[in-house]
Design an enzyme around this catalytic site. Structure first.
Site, PDB file in Angstrom:
ATOM      1  N   HIS A  43       0.838  -1.198   0.000  1.00 46.34           N
ATOM      2  CA  HIS A  43       0.000   0.000   0.000  1.00 46.34           C
ATOM      3  C   HIS A  43       0.876   1.251   0.000  1.00 46.34           C
ATOM      4  CE1 HIS A  43       0.997  -0.362   4.270  1.00 46.34           C
ATOM      5  NE2 HIS A  43       0.678   0.922   4.392  1.00 46.34           N
ATOM      6  N   ASP A  45       0.566   5.301   1.781  1.00 40.57           N
ATOM      7  CA  ASP A  45      -0.189   6.048   2.788  1.00 40.57           C
ATOM      8  C   ASP A  45      -0.947   7.178   2.101  1.00 40.57           C
ATOM      9  OD1 ASP A  45       0.874   4.399   4.753  1.00 40.57           O
ATOM     10  OD2 ASP A  45       2.454   5.807   5.297  1.00 40.57           O
ATOM     11  N   HIS A  99       4.867   0.371   0.216  1.00 41.71           N
ATOM     12  CA  HIS A  99       5.514  -0.444   1.246  1.00 41.71           C
ATOM     13  C   HIS A  99       4.578  -1.538   1.744  1.00 41.71           C
ATOM     14  CE1 HIS A  99       3.532   2.968   3.226  1.00 41.71           C
ATOM     15  NE2 HIS A  99       3.399   2.212   4.299  1.00 41.71           N
ATOM     16  N   ARG A 109       5.491  -7.848  16.597  1.00 45.71           N
ATOM     17  CA  ARG A 109       6.129  -6.627  16.107  1.00 45.71           C
ATOM     18  C   ARG A 109       5.225  -5.455  16.460  1.00 45.71           C
ATOM     19  NH1 ARG A 109       6.052  -3.031  11.865  1.00 45.71           N
ATOM     20  NH2 ARG A 109       8.068  -2.384  11.063  1.00 45.71           N
TER      21      ARG A 109
END
Length: 161
Positions: A43, A45, A99, A109
């Site tokens: 995707h 942002d 990313h 994480r």
């Protein structure tokens, strides 16, 4: 950046709004060994920019030069991603970073991200895109996700230049 792009200072201030910025904490649970999963699929942002504090596990990957590159964590540093709104504002001089996030099979994480958005009614003006508001962009992104399964909103406003 605004100065390098020769943006009108009054206009560039309206692209950033304290009232529309927000923090998002992402927790990506570990997966069992032998499995592979994506914590976040490919995707870009939608924001003007985002500021990321990732843990030391890694997992963030950025697409550059037609390949995926791991973004190695560096202690006490922040990562700045440029988003779709910056791409439009800059006439594609600065591109939104494609990313994804890979899940770790050892530990959970955690990442903390601060997103900076324009006001919903802010008019985004660019020589490469039809004028639009962030509200228009957001509505188009939602339609894209419902019909295509992914966000392609910025392309919807692109002029055939």
């Amino acid at each position: 950046m605004a100065k390098n792009l020769n943006l009108d200072p009054r206009q560039s201030k309206s692209y950033l709004s304290e009232s529309t910025g927000f923090v998002r904490v992402h927790r990506y649970p570990r997966i069992s060994p032998g499995n592979q999963a994506w914590g976040a699929p490919v995707h870009t942002d939608s924001s003007v920019l985002s500021i990321l504090n990732q843990d030391q596990l890694g997992g963030l990957e950025a697409f550059r030069g037609n390949k995926w590159l791991p973004v190695k964590p560096i202690a006490n540093t922040l990562i700045v991603n440029l988003g779709d709104m910056m791409q439009a504002i800059s006439n594609d001089e600065y591109l939104s970073v494609k990313h994804r996030v890979r899940v770790n099979n050892q530990k959970d994480r955690i990442s903390i991200n601060y997103f900076v958005f324009p006001d919903l009614d802010c008019n985004i003006q660019s020589s490469r895109y039809k004028p639009f508001t962030y509200k228009d962009f957001h509505a188009q992104a939602q339609r894209d996700i419902e019909t295509l399964g992914f966000k392609a909103a910025l392309e919807s406003f692109k002029l055939n230049v």
